[in-house]
Design an enzyme around this catalytic site. Structure first.
Site, short mmCIF file in Angstrom:
data_model
loop_
_atom_site.label_atom_id
_atom_site.label_comp_id
_atom_site.label_asym_id
_atom_site.label_seq_id
_atom_site.Cartn_x
_atom_site.Cartn_y
_atom_site.Cartn_z
N CYS A 20 0.89 -1.18 0.00
CA CYS A 20 0.00 0.00 0.00
C CYS A 20 0.92 1.21 0.00
CB CYS A 20 -0.91 -0.01 1.22
SG CYS A 20 -1.81 -1.55 1.51
N ALA A 29 1.58 4.28 -1.72
CA ALA A 29 1.47 5.74 -1.86
C ALA A 29 1.39 6.40 -0.48
CB ALA A 29 0.24 6.08 -2.70
N PRO A 30 1.99 7.58 -0.37
CA PRO A 30 2.62 8.40 -1.41
C PRO A 30 4.05 8.02 -1.76
CG PRO A 30 2.64 9.57 0.66
CD PRO A 30 1.88 8.31 0.93
N GLY A 31 4.62 7.02 -1.08
CA GLY A 31 5.90 6.51 -1.50
C GLY A 31 7.08 6.80 -0.59
N LYS A 54 7.84 5.58 2.43
CA LYS A 54 8.43 4.37 3.00
C LYS A 54 9.10 3.53 1.91
CE LYS A 54 5.08 4.16 6.82
NZ LYS A 54 4.22 5.30 6.42
N ASP A 111 -5.08 -3.74 -6.71
CA ASP A 111 -5.60 -4.05 -5.39
C ASP A 111 -4.75 -5.16 -4.81
OD1 ASP A 111 -6.99 -5.00 -3.17
OD2 ASP A 111 -8.95 -4.85 -4.11
N CYS A 158 -1.05 4.17 10.94
CA CYS A 158 -0.84 5.46 11.60
C CYS A 158 -2.01 5.72 12.55
CB CYS A 158 -0.66 6.59 10.60
SG CYS A 158 -1.95 6.73 9.35
#
Length: 419
Positions: free
Chosen positions: A252, A254-256, A258, A300, A372
């Site tokens: 998962c 985005a936004p990239g 990590k 997905d 988070c």
């Protein structure tokens, strides 16, 4: 098209009201609501939007006592909320704020609410002491969080919840992640100092600035020396720590941030997935700025037939969708967009993601589950349910980071797939 000068407070108030009204109608700040704002005014509008949404509990309390009846035009109510925030944070300029808010009201509903905006704001200034006293006596309004959210925090963190709430109402610090492929942290800190920017180390690769600055003031930002990323988010790459040459999935992505951090730390065969093509392009843009590369696919992650080639991964990062309850100071709209039933909905999605990604991990491989959030149903309880379903899973490391002055709130659980 606004006829207000782009560098005026009136324009900033008007645009902030438009964005707040969109949030109240169900849109997210992540949908690039600031994109329509003229570049010269964007910092001022962003401050008004984020500040007024953090302080929404106060503003809503005041308006309930200042208005005789609910307003039919949501943008007018949003303008009042933004102007109240500005009055509270700039008390030395109250007359200018009222005047500019009235000018902004002139562009809403053919200007027929100008007198109302003027009257409500002046009433607030006259009644401010009494309104503040009433606010402090209210059990919910001073926290600037919804009542149901407080109940969740109080149940989960009976001693820590006041500190979590206080952290959620702060403006977040600006933290950086130094690209260790291009520069050492000590060298970059020296570059910041030479540019007159004070910073202190935090974590393995992080620096926290004493004061936020525009990214174009950061030395080498556009050449990929550094990225903006909260220290709590930087823990993901530190914990997963795949060996060089590993086959890695960021499911998962985005936004990239990590994704990039993993690649900065080691050469990897990395696949990054995200549902939306536009978000995948954002990942690719970020990797390009940092001179990194990965395979990025819009898919997905629970639908393995869409993207998996059947070869198992050595390491998987599952940074799953969640309520964002640990990062509300950066996403203040989340407090007001979420509903109590959303926790169960997110938890169900998280379970599906965990069960799907476990299938693509090799025996002996590691999966890092990340949110988070500070709500246990998305974190500790989610992991306990997963362990009951997957007897071959074992916990290597688990930590809950609660938000504080230095970092946002995150949950991490590093799992190993036993042979």
């Amino acid at each position: 098209m606004s006829r207000l000068p782009f560098n005026s407070l009136a324009y900033a108030l008007r645009q902030a009201a438009r964005i707040d009204a969109a949030v109240f109608a169900g849109q997210s700040l992540a949908d690039n609501l600031l994109g329509r704002v003229e570049a010269v005014a964007r910092p001022a509008v962003q401050d008004l939007v984020y500040g007024s949404l953090r302080a929404y509990g106060r503003g809503d309390f005041f308006l309930a006592r200042l208005l005789e009846r609910p307003l039919a035009v949501e943008e007018v109510r949003a303008l009042l909320l933004v102007a109240l925030y500005r009055l509270e944070t700039r008390p030395e300029a109250v007359h200018t704020v009222v005047d500019q808010a009235v000018s902004a009201a002139g562009e809403i509903a053919h200007g027929k609410f100008r007198a109302l905006v003027n009257g409500v704001l002046r009433s607030f200034l006259r009644q401010r002491v009494a309104l503040e006293a009433a606010l402090q006596a209210d059990p919910v309004a001073p926290t600037q969080h919804p009542a149901w959210w407080l109940q969740e925090l109080q149940a989960a963190w009976p001693e820590q919840w006041p500190a979590i709430v206080a952290a959620g109402n702060l403006a977040p610090p600006m933290a950086l992640r130094v690209n260790r492929r291009r520069c050492s942290r000590a060298d970059y800190q020296a570059q910041l100092a030479a540019a007159g920017i004070a910073a202190s180390p935090l974590g393995d690769d992080g620096l926290t600035l004493a004061q936020p600055v525009p990214v174009d003031r950061l030395p080498g930002f556009f050449d990929g020396l550094v990225s903006v990323q909260d220290p709590g988010a930087q823990r993901a790459a530190e914990l997963l720590a795949p060996a060089p040459g590993s086959r890695v999935l960021d499911a998962c992505a985005a936004p990239g941030g990590k994704t990039a951090h993993l690649l900065e730390r080691a050469d990897l065969d990395l696949l990054a997935l995200d549902l939306k093509p536009a978000r995948c392009r954002r990942i690719e843009d970020g990797l390009g700025r940092l001179h990194l590369s990965a395979k990025v696919v819009a898919a997905d992650c629970t639908q393995l037939e869409q993207w998996w080639d059947g070869l198992p991964f050595d390491a998987v990062l599952a940074d799953v969708p969640c309520t964002a309850s640990g990062v509300v100071r950066r996403n203040p709209d989340a407090k007001w967009l979420r509903r109590p039933e959303d926790i169960a909905s997110f938890a169900a999605t998280q379970s599906r993601i965990l069960d799907a990604l476990w299938q693509v991990l090799r025996p002996g491989g590691k999966l890092l589950y990340a949110t988070c959030s500070v709500f246990p149903r998305e974190n500790q309880r989610q992991i306990r349910g997963f362990l009951a379903r997957q007897p071959a899973a074992g916990i290597i490391h688990e930590e809950q980071i609660l938000p504080d002055a230095e970092r946002d709130g995150f949950f991490y659980c590093l799992l190993e797939k036993r042979s």
